[in-house]
Scaffold this motif. Sequence first.
Motif, short mmCIF file in Angstrom:
data_model
loop_
_atom_site.label_atom_id
_atom_site.label_comp_id
_atom_site.label_asym_id
_atom_site.label_seq_id
_atom_site.Cartn_x
_atom_site.Cartn_y
_atom_site.Cartn_z
N LYS A 180 3.79 -9.73 6.20
CA LYS A 180 2.93 -10.80 6.74
C LYS A 180 3.75 -12.07 7.01
O LYS A 180 3.49 -12.80 7.94
N SER A 181 4.75 -12.33 6.14
CA SER A 181 5.55 -13.55 6.31
C SER A 181 6.52 -13.44 7.48
O SER A 181 7.07 -14.44 7.92
N LEU A 182 6.78 -12.22 7.96
CA LEU A 182 7.75 -12.04 9.06
C LEU A 182 7.09 -11.62 10.37
O LEU A 182 7.77 -11.48 11.38
N LYS A 183 5.76 -11.38 10.31
CA LYS A 183 5.12 -10.85 11.52
C LYS A 183 5.20 -11.88 12.66
O LYS A 183 5.15 -13.08 12.42
N ASN A 184 5.39 -11.36 13.84
CA ASN A 184 5.53 -12.15 15.06
C ASN A 184 6.78 -13.03 15.09
O ASN A 184 6.91 -13.89 15.95
N LYS A 228 3.07 -8.02 16.94
CA LYS A 228 3.83 -7.29 17.97
C LYS A 228 5.11 -6.65 17.42
O LYS A 228 5.61 -5.68 17.98
N ASN A 229 5.66 -7.21 16.34
CA ASN A 229 6.95 -6.68 15.87
C ASN A 229 6.80 -5.74 14.66
O ASN A 229 7.78 -5.44 13.99
N VAL A 230 5.56 -5.29 14.38
CA VAL A 230 5.38 -4.41 13.21
C VAL A 230 4.88 -3.03 13.64
O VAL A 230 3.90 -2.92 14.39
N ASN A 231 5.56 -1.98 13.18
CA ASN A 231 5.12 -0.60 13.42
C ASN A 231 4.80 0.05 12.08
O ASN A 231 5.34 -0.35 11.05
N TYR A 232 3.97 1.08 12.15
CA TYR A 232 3.66 1.83 10.92
C TYR A 232 4.12 3.28 11.09
O TYR A 232 3.89 3.88 12.14
N HIS A 233 4.77 3.81 10.04
CA HIS A 233 5.20 5.21 10.05
C HIS A 233 4.62 5.87 8.80
O HIS A 233 4.97 5.50 7.68
N MET A 234 3.73 6.84 8.99
CA MET A 234 3.16 7.52 7.82
C MET A 234 4.15 8.55 7.30
O MET A 234 4.55 9.46 8.03
N GLY A 235 4.57 8.39 6.07
CA GLY A 235 5.55 9.32 5.52
C GLY A 235 5.92 8.94 4.10
O GLY A 235 5.66 7.82 3.65
N ILE A 280 14.03 -4.18 9.97
CA ILE A 280 13.74 -4.16 8.53
C ILE A 280 12.80 -2.99 8.26
O ILE A 280 11.70 -2.93 8.82
N LEU A 281 13.25 -2.10 7.41
CA LEU A 281 12.42 -0.94 7.04
C LEU A 281 11.83 -1.24 5.67
O LEU A 281 12.57 -1.45 4.71
N VAL A 282 10.52 -1.28 5.61
CA VAL A 282 9.86 -1.58 4.32
C VAL A 282 9.18 -0.30 3.85
O VAL A 282 8.28 0.21 4.53
N VAL A 283 9.59 0.23 2.72
CA VAL A 283 8.97 1.45 2.21
C VAL A 283 7.98 1.06 1.12
O VAL A 283 8.38 0.62 0.04
N LYS A 296 12.44 -6.69 13.87
CA LYS A 296 11.53 -5.57 14.16
C LYS A 296 11.27 -4.94 12.79
O LYS A 296 12.22 -4.69 12.03
N ILE A 297 9.99 -4.72 12.47
CA ILE A 297 9.68 -4.22 11.12
C ILE A 297 8.97 -2.88 11.22
O ILE A 297 8.05 -2.72 12.02
N THR A 298 9.41 -1.94 10.40
CA THR A 298 8.68 -0.67 10.30
C THR A 298 8.21 -0.51 8.86
O THR A 298 9.02 -0.58 7.93
N LEU A 299 6.91 -0.35 8.71
CA LEU A 299 6.36 -0.08 7.38
C LEU A 299 6.21 1.43 7.22
O LEU A 299 5.60 2.10 8.05
N VAL A 300 6.79 1.95 6.14
CA VAL A 300 6.66 3.38 5.82
C VAL A 300 5.79 3.48 4.57
O VAL A 300 6.08 2.83 3.57
N ASP A 301 4.71 4.24 4.65
CA ASP A 301 3.90 4.46 3.45
C ASP A 301 3.30 5.86 3.53
O ASP A 301 2.96 6.34 4.61
N GLN A 302 3.19 6.47 2.36
CA GLN A 302 2.63 7.84 2.33
C GLN A 302 1.12 7.84 2.63
O GLN A 302 0.57 8.85 3.05
#
Length: 421
Positions: A19-23, A69-76, A5-8, A28-34
């Motif tokens: 938060k409701s899906l963590k762990n 463990k299942n959350v990553n952050y991508h700055m962009g 799941i990609l969350v922008v 697998k979740i990737t958060l994208v934020d500028q």
Amino acid sequence: MKKHILVVGGGFAGINLIKSLKNDKRFKITLVDQNNYHFFPPLIYQVATSFIEASNISYPFRKLFSESKNVNYHMGKLVQVYPDKKTIETDTGTLSYDYLVLAMGTESNFFGMENVQKCALPMKTIEEALYLRNHILLTFEEASRNKDMEKAERLQNIVIAGGGPTGVELAGMLAEMGKYIAQKEYPEIKLGLSHLYLIDALPSLLSPMSDLAKKTAYQTLEELGVKILLNVSVKDYVDGKVILSDGRSIETETLIWTSGVIGREVHGVPETSIGKGRRLLVDAYNKVEETTNIYAVGDLCLMLSEEKYPKGHPQLAQVAIQQGKNLAANFKRIEDGKVLEPFRYNDKGSMAIISKYNAVVDLPKYSFKGFIAWLTWLFIHIIPLVGFGSKIRLALDWLRLFITNNPSIRLILFPKRNTGN
Ligand SMILES: Cc1cc2nc3c(=O)[nH]c(=O)nc-3n(C[C@H](O)[C@H](O)[C@H](O)COP(=O)(O)OP(=O)(O)OC[C@H]3O[C@@H](n4cnc5c(N)ncnc54)[C@H](O)[C@@H]3O)c2cc1C
């Protein structure tokens, strides 16, 4: 296979979904934020007026999800969606998804007025709030050096366009800043020449709120010396003059823009999925119309399916939080093969602070004002802050600041590299 799941966008909608899906090992979740931090817009006006530090209302994403463990952050920053390829392009790389959640909120709407867009001061992000803070302090300094009486009013007048909760809260804070701080610390300024204007195109302040709230806001701000102009809108801003729809003009170096918002632009979704206010049209489950596996939540989306809200939900924090949580629950239901739940907004009311010890609170069936409303406002605005430490720090800061009336963070700071000059 884990679903990606990609969350922008890590605002209220995005982080509550995550938060409701963590762990949950199925995702697998990737958060994208500028930005590398989540922040709390309802208190941004206190940053802009040097009342609290930006760090009081912001929290780094990496710290927020360091235990997940299942959350990553991508700055962009999102540049384009490619629905056919199930990828997005950001200014820092390409990412693929199984589900894409767009939660980028809104930006200031200048209604096509180029000069206003170029020269007015919006207050939607932390950067804008810090810029406004510097601008106000610099203008105070210039006003205290100024000997030219013709220029004095332009330097000392402040115009706020937009009489919603943000404009009202900001007007109250600035009026009190003038009363408690400017008089004491800027003795050179002739305060009689300073005017604080609050302008709205509608016939009342706080238009979506109760009559009690509207009346209280008007009376309290008037008593604080704010000049309230209703049924009039800003038409242009030329040569330090705000031009109004009724032909009047106000000289000022400081036009603060809290007048309206428009959805952040999303390239790559069908044109027909973009509705009023550039919001993405979604069904009752927050899926973007005419797409597969693309969802939108929070301020960015426009859901017309809930009977009680035929024109869409108000762009409020609670709507964003509840949509984020409902979509997360539906992702779990998809995995469990269960029937999905449509979104239903649970309206918990709205509130605005007007001045020290005075606020207005509209609950679904009851409205009240005054000191108890003010305490309620403080309490309600501390609860959703991210991080226990942030809540305690803000509570203690507020206690000290409301007692002393004098924060000491009025620093004009422009970060820059030392070039040896
Ligand atoms: C000054 C102000 C005061 C407010 N006061 C109140 C209040 O008192 N009560 C209330 O209920 N509501 C209030 N609101 C409204 C409330 O803040 C919003 O309804 C809420 O923040 C919406 O949440 P969201 O998650 O949809 O978007 P946001 O909270 O706006 O979050 C959007 C996120 O997306 C990120 N983003 C944006 N564009 C991109 C991009 N292209 N690529 C990557 N990331 C991106 C941003 O950095 C941000 O983190 C206020 C808003 C403002 C601006």
